[in-house]
Design a protein around this motif. Structure first.
Motif, PDB file in Angstrom:
ATOM      1  N   UNK A  20      92.496 -35.436  34.164  1.00 54.02           N
ATOM      2  CA  UNK A  20      91.736 -34.190  34.115  1.00 54.02           C
ATOM      3  C   UNK A  20      91.453 -33.678  35.527  1.00 54.02           C
ATOM      4  N   UNK A  21      91.143 -34.590  36.424  1.00 54.12           N
ATOM      5  CA  UNK A  21      90.889 -34.204  37.811  1.00 54.12           C
ATOM      6  C   UNK A  21      92.132 -33.629  38.476  1.00 54.12           C
ATOM      7  N   UNK A  22      93.296 -34.219  38.196  1.00 48.37           N
ATOM      8  CA  UNK A  22      94.537 -33.705  38.788  1.00 48.37           C
ATOM      9  C   UNK A  22      94.876 -32.324  38.233  1.00 48.37           C
ATOM     10  N   UNK A  23      94.598 -32.104  36.954  1.00 47.04           N
ATOM     11  CA  UNK A  23      94.828 -30.779  36.362  1.00 47.04           C
ATOM     12  C   UNK A  23      93.908 -29.769  37.024  1.00 47.04           C
ATOM     13  N   UNK A  24      92.654 -30.134  37.218  1.00 50.07           N
ATOM     14  CA  UNK A  24      91.688 -29.214  37.838  1.00 50.07           C
ATOM     15  C   UNK A  24      92.118 -28.869  39.268  1.00 50.07           C
ATOM     16  N   UNK A  53      96.717 -27.023  30.534  1.00 53.16           N
ATOM     17  CA  UNK A  53      96.481 -28.462  30.700  1.00 53.16           C
ATOM     18  C   UNK A  53      97.688 -29.213  31.274  1.00 53.16           C
ATOM     19  N   UNK A  54      98.768 -28.500  31.594  1.00 51.10           N
ATOM     20  CA  UNK A  54     100.048 -29.113  31.967  1.00 51.10           C
ATOM     21  C   UNK A  54     100.237 -29.105  33.488  1.00 51.10           C
ATOM     22  N   UNK A  55     100.223 -30.294  34.092  1.00 55.06           N
ATOM     23  CA  UNK A  55     100.368 -30.391  35.551  1.00 55.06           C
ATOM     24  C   UNK A  55     101.701 -29.838  36.037  1.00 55.06           C
ATOM     25  N   UNK A  56     102.766 -30.070  35.279  1.00 57.53           N
ATOM     26  CA  UNK A  56     104.078 -29.567  35.693  1.00 57.53           C
ATOM     27  C   UNK A  56     104.093 -28.039  35.698  1.00 57.53           C
ATOM     28  N   UNK A  57     103.478 -27.433  34.702  1.00 58.78           N
ATOM     29  CA  UNK A  57     103.415 -25.971  34.648  1.00 58.78           C
ATOM     30  C   UNK A  57     102.588 -25.437  35.814  1.00 58.78           C
ATOM     31  N   UNK A  62     102.175 -22.757  41.075  1.00 59.64           N
ATOM     32  CA  UNK A  62     101.787 -22.819  42.489  1.00 59.64           C
ATOM     33  C   UNK A  62     102.970 -22.448  43.367  1.00 59.64           C
ATOM     34  N   UNK A  63     104.157 -22.928  43.006  1.00 56.77           N
ATOM     35  CA  UNK A  63     105.356 -22.580  43.780  1.00 56.77           C
ATOM     36  C   UNK A  63     105.636 -21.080  43.688  1.00 56.77           C
ATOM     37  N   UNK A  64     105.454 -20.514  42.514  1.00 47.27           N
ATOM     38  CA  UNK A  64     105.655 -19.065  42.359  1.00 47.27           C
ATOM     39  C   UNK A  64     104.600 -18.280  43.123  1.00 47.27           C
ATOM     40  N   UNK A  65     103.382 -18.812  43.175  1.00 43.51           N
ATOM     41  CA  UNK A  65     102.287 -18.109  43.860  1.00 43.51           C
ATOM     42  C   UNK A  65     102.588 -17.933  45.349  1.00 43.51           C
ATOM     43  N   UNK A  66     103.360 -18.851  45.905  1.00 48.69           N
ATOM     44  CA  UNK A  66     103.701 -18.771  47.332  1.00 48.69           C
ATOM     45  C   UNK A  66     104.521 -17.519  47.629  1.00 48.69           C
ATOM     46  N   UNK A  67     105.326 -17.080  46.673  1.00 43.06           N
ATOM     47  CA  UNK A  67     106.223 -15.946  46.897  1.00 43.06           C
ATOM     48  C   UNK A  67     105.842 -14.687  46.118  1.00 43.06           C
ATOM     49  N   UNK A  70     102.416 -10.136  43.052  1.00 40.84           N
ATOM     50  CA  UNK A  70     101.445  -9.772  42.027  1.00 40.84           C
ATOM     51  C   UNK A  70     101.125 -11.044  41.232  1.00 40.84           C
ATOM     52  N   UNK A  71      99.873 -11.229  40.854  1.00 37.89           N
ATOM     53  CA  UNK A  71      99.469 -12.445  40.155  1.00 37.89           C
ATOM     54  C   UNK A  71     100.221 -12.650  38.841  1.00 37.89           C
ATOM     55  N   UNK A  72     100.587 -11.585  38.170  1.00 36.86           N
ATOM     56  CA  UNK A  72     101.296 -11.688  36.891  1.00 36.86           C
ATOM     57  C   UNK A  72     102.684 -12.307  37.048  1.00 36.86           C
ATOM     58  N   UNK A  73     103.220 -12.312  38.257  1.00 34.86           N
ATOM     59  CA  UNK A  73     104.539 -12.898  38.498  1.00 34.86           C
ATOM     60  C   UNK A  73     104.552 -14.413  38.257  1.00 34.86           C
ATOM     61  N   UNK A  74     103.376 -15.041  38.224  1.00 41.25           N
ATOM     62  CA  UNK A  74     103.328 -16.465  37.945  1.00 41.25           C
ATOM     63  C   UNK A  74     103.997 -16.792  36.619  1.00 41.25           C
ATOM     64  N   UNK A  75     103.862 -15.885  35.674  1.00 39.60           N
ATOM     65  CA  UNK A  75     104.270 -16.162  34.314  1.00 39.60           C
ATOM     66  C   UNK A  75     105.679 -15.695  33.984  1.00 39.60           C
ATOM     67  N   UNK A  76     106.375 -15.129  34.963  1.00 37.92           N
ATOM     68  CA  UNK A  76     107.755 -14.695  34.731  1.00 37.92           C
ATOM     69  C   UNK A  76     108.689 -15.893  34.762  1.00 37.92           C
TER      70      UNK A  76
END
Length: 78
Positions: A20-24, A53-57, A62-67, A70-76
């Protein structure tokens, strides 16, 4: 009393707490990267990231956030 700390149930509780801590940490990392980059994070994006709840997701986001620009691009996907 020491027996309790060696009990399998106690170890399971500790492991669940660590997971749970790693997910947070992953959740905070995704949101922080966007904020550090000056990208506005709408409530809907924040809610979806916090609900994951998925660490891999979270790592992928996080990798997408670097590039992202727009915040919505995380989910593309892709």
């Amino acid at each position: 009393m020491q027996y309790f700390f060696r009990h399998p149930l106690a170890e399971q509780v500790r492991e669940e707490g660590r997971l749970e801590g790693r997910v947070e940490v992953g959740i905070e990392m995704v949101l922080s990267i966007l904020e550090w980059r000056g990208i506005p994070v709408p409530a809907a994006v924040r809610k979806r990231v916090r609900a994951c709840p998925d660490r891999d997701q979270l790592t992928a986001w996080a990798q997408r956030a670097v590039h992202a620009t727009d915040a919505a691009e995380l989910f593309l996907e892709g």
